[in-house]
Design an enzyme around this catalytic site. Sequence first.
Site, PDB file in Angstrom:
ATOM      1  N   THR A  44     -30.822 -11.577  50.179  1.00 13.63           N
ATOM      2  CA  THR A  44     -29.842 -11.485  49.104  1.00 13.63           C
ATOM      3  C   THR A  44     -29.441 -12.864  48.610  1.00 13.63           C
ATOM      4  O   THR A  44     -29.016 -13.023  47.462  1.00 13.63           O
ATOM      5  CB  THR A  44     -28.608 -10.698  49.583  1.00 13.63           C
ATOM      6  OG1 THR A  44     -29.045  -9.473  50.172  1.00 13.63           O
ATOM      7  CG2 THR A  44     -27.659 -10.386  48.445  1.00 13.63           C
ATOM      8  N   TYR A 132     -35.200  -9.287  62.327  1.00 15.38           N
ATOM      9  CA  TYR A 132     -35.015  -8.620  61.035  1.00 15.38           C
ATOM     10  C   TYR A 132     -36.309  -7.892  60.708  1.00 15.38           C
ATOM     11  O   TYR A 132     -37.334  -8.509  60.438  1.00 15.38           O
ATOM     12  CB  TYR A 132     -34.658  -9.653  59.975  1.00 15.38           C
ATOM     13  CG  TYR A 132     -34.413  -9.113  58.587  1.00 15.38           C
ATOM     14  CD1 TYR A 132     -34.260  -7.759  58.320  1.00 15.38           C
ATOM     15  CD2 TYR A 132     -34.309  -9.997  57.504  1.00 15.38           C
ATOM     16  CE1 TYR A 132     -34.033  -7.289  57.037  1.00 15.38           C
ATOM     17  CE2 TYR A 132     -34.074  -9.545  56.217  1.00 15.38           C
ATOM     18  CZ  TYR A 132     -33.932  -8.184  55.993  1.00 15.38           C
ATOM     19  OH  TYR A 132     -33.705  -7.731  54.710  1.00 15.38           O
ATOM     20  N   ARG A 137     -40.892  -5.584  52.725  1.00 15.96           N
ATOM     21  CA  ARG A 137     -41.023  -6.928  52.161  1.00 15.96           C
ATOM     22  C   ARG A 137     -42.051  -7.776  52.908  1.00 15.96           C
ATOM     23  O   ARG A 137     -42.618  -8.702  52.336  1.00 15.96           O
ATOM     24  CB  ARG A 137     -39.668  -7.652  52.163  1.00 15.96           C
ATOM     25  CG  ARG A 137     -38.718  -7.196  51.067  1.00 15.96           C
ATOM     26  CD  ARG A 137     -37.455  -8.027  51.065  1.00 15.96           C
ATOM     27  NE  ARG A 137     -36.500  -7.598  50.057  1.00 15.96           N
ATOM     28  CZ  ARG A 137     -36.375  -8.131  48.845  1.00 15.96           C
ATOM     29  NH1 ARG A 137     -37.173  -9.114  48.476  1.00 15.96           N
ATOM     30  NH2 ARG A 137     -35.463  -7.690  48.004  1.00 15.96           N
ATOM     31  N   LYS A 161     -31.800  -6.191  62.989  1.00 17.65           N
ATOM     32  CA  LYS A 161     -31.391  -5.639  61.703  1.00 17.65           C
ATOM     33  C   LYS A 161     -32.524  -4.724  61.264  1.00 17.65           C
ATOM     34  O   LYS A 161     -33.631  -5.186  60.981  1.00 17.65           O
ATOM     35  CB  LYS A 161     -31.168  -6.745  60.675  1.00 17.65           C
ATOM     36  CG  LYS A 161     -30.838  -6.220  59.279  1.00 17.65           C
ATOM     37  CD  LYS A 161     -30.758  -7.338  58.252  1.00 17.65           C
ATOM     38  CE  LYS A 161     -30.512  -6.780  56.858  1.00 17.65           C
ATOM     39  NZ  LYS A 161     -30.516  -7.825  55.806  1.00 17.65           N
TER      40      LYS A 161
END
Length: 290
Positions: A44, A132, A137, A161
Site C-alpha cells: 500500500t 507475508y 502478487r 500476514k
Amino acid sequence: MFKGVYTALITPFKNEKVDYDSFGAIIENQAKHGVDGILPCGTTGESPTLSHEEHEVVIEFAVKAAKGKMKVLAGTGSNSTDEALRFTSFAKKVGCDGALIVSPYYNKPTQKGLYLHFKKIADTIDIPIVLYNIAGRTAVNIETATVAKLCKDCRNIIGVKEASGSLDQMSAVKSAVPEIELLSGDDALTLPLLSIGGCGVISVLSNIVPGEVVALVRAFESGNIKEAQRIHYKLLPLVKSMFLETNPIPVKTAASILGMCGSELRMPMCEMEESNKTKLEKAMKDFGLI
C-alpha cells in the site's frame, strides 16, 4: 506481539517526492484513533517504486513519528535475499518492532528456496519477523508445511500476514502452528480470520477509517460478536470500493478526497478511472465520509 490493527500506510507524494508533512499527519491520525501499529513500505506504501534511500528514510521517519504511541512493523521484503537483508537490518537499526517480509516475487522460488530465503534473514538479523503470503502478487504460495518448518527452526519468525484469500489455508496454518500470530491481509476477511484464531489485521481500509477498523477488532476481542458483525457489514461496501482497481490506487484516491494528501501515484500506478472514482465516492458518501 503484533495483535490488533496495523495500518498498511500509504506513502504520500508531492511533485514526485515523498510528502513528509502529509505522512506525519497521517501517522498522527492513526495514533489518535488507537491503532496498535503502522506498517510503512508495504504494498500500500508503493514500496516497489521507492528508491533504496527513500525506503529507509520512510521507515526511519515512521519510527520517530510513532515513538511511544504505536508499534512499527516495517516492510522489508524483496525478491533479492541480499536486498531484503539490507532493509531488515536497517529496520532493526532504527528501532522497528518487527519486519514484514513478503515472499520473493517474479523469480518464483521453490518451497526450498522460500525456506532458505526466510531462514537466512531470520538467522542473520535478530528482529521479530512476520511472513507475508500473497501469491496473487508474488506468483508463489508459502505452503503450510514451509511456514511450520520456518516457525520451528527460527524463533524470531512469529507470525504470518495471510493474503491468500483462503480460509482453508489460514485454518491449516493455525492448526499446524497454534502459537503463530495469524494476521489478516484482506480487510473483507478480518472478522472470519479472527473467528478461526487470528489475532488482527494489517489493513488498507484503516488508512481512511482507522477508528471503525479498531472498533471491529476490539468488539470481537471483548466477546461482543454481534457488534463486530454489525461493523463488518457496515464496512464491507467501503472495503470493496478499496479494490475497484489495484491497491493502492483507490485508497490513495480516497485519502485525497478526504484532504489527507494528494492523489499522486508513481508509475506504473496511475490515476483512477473516472467511472471507478464515481463508485468510490458513492461508497464513501453512503458510509458518511463525505
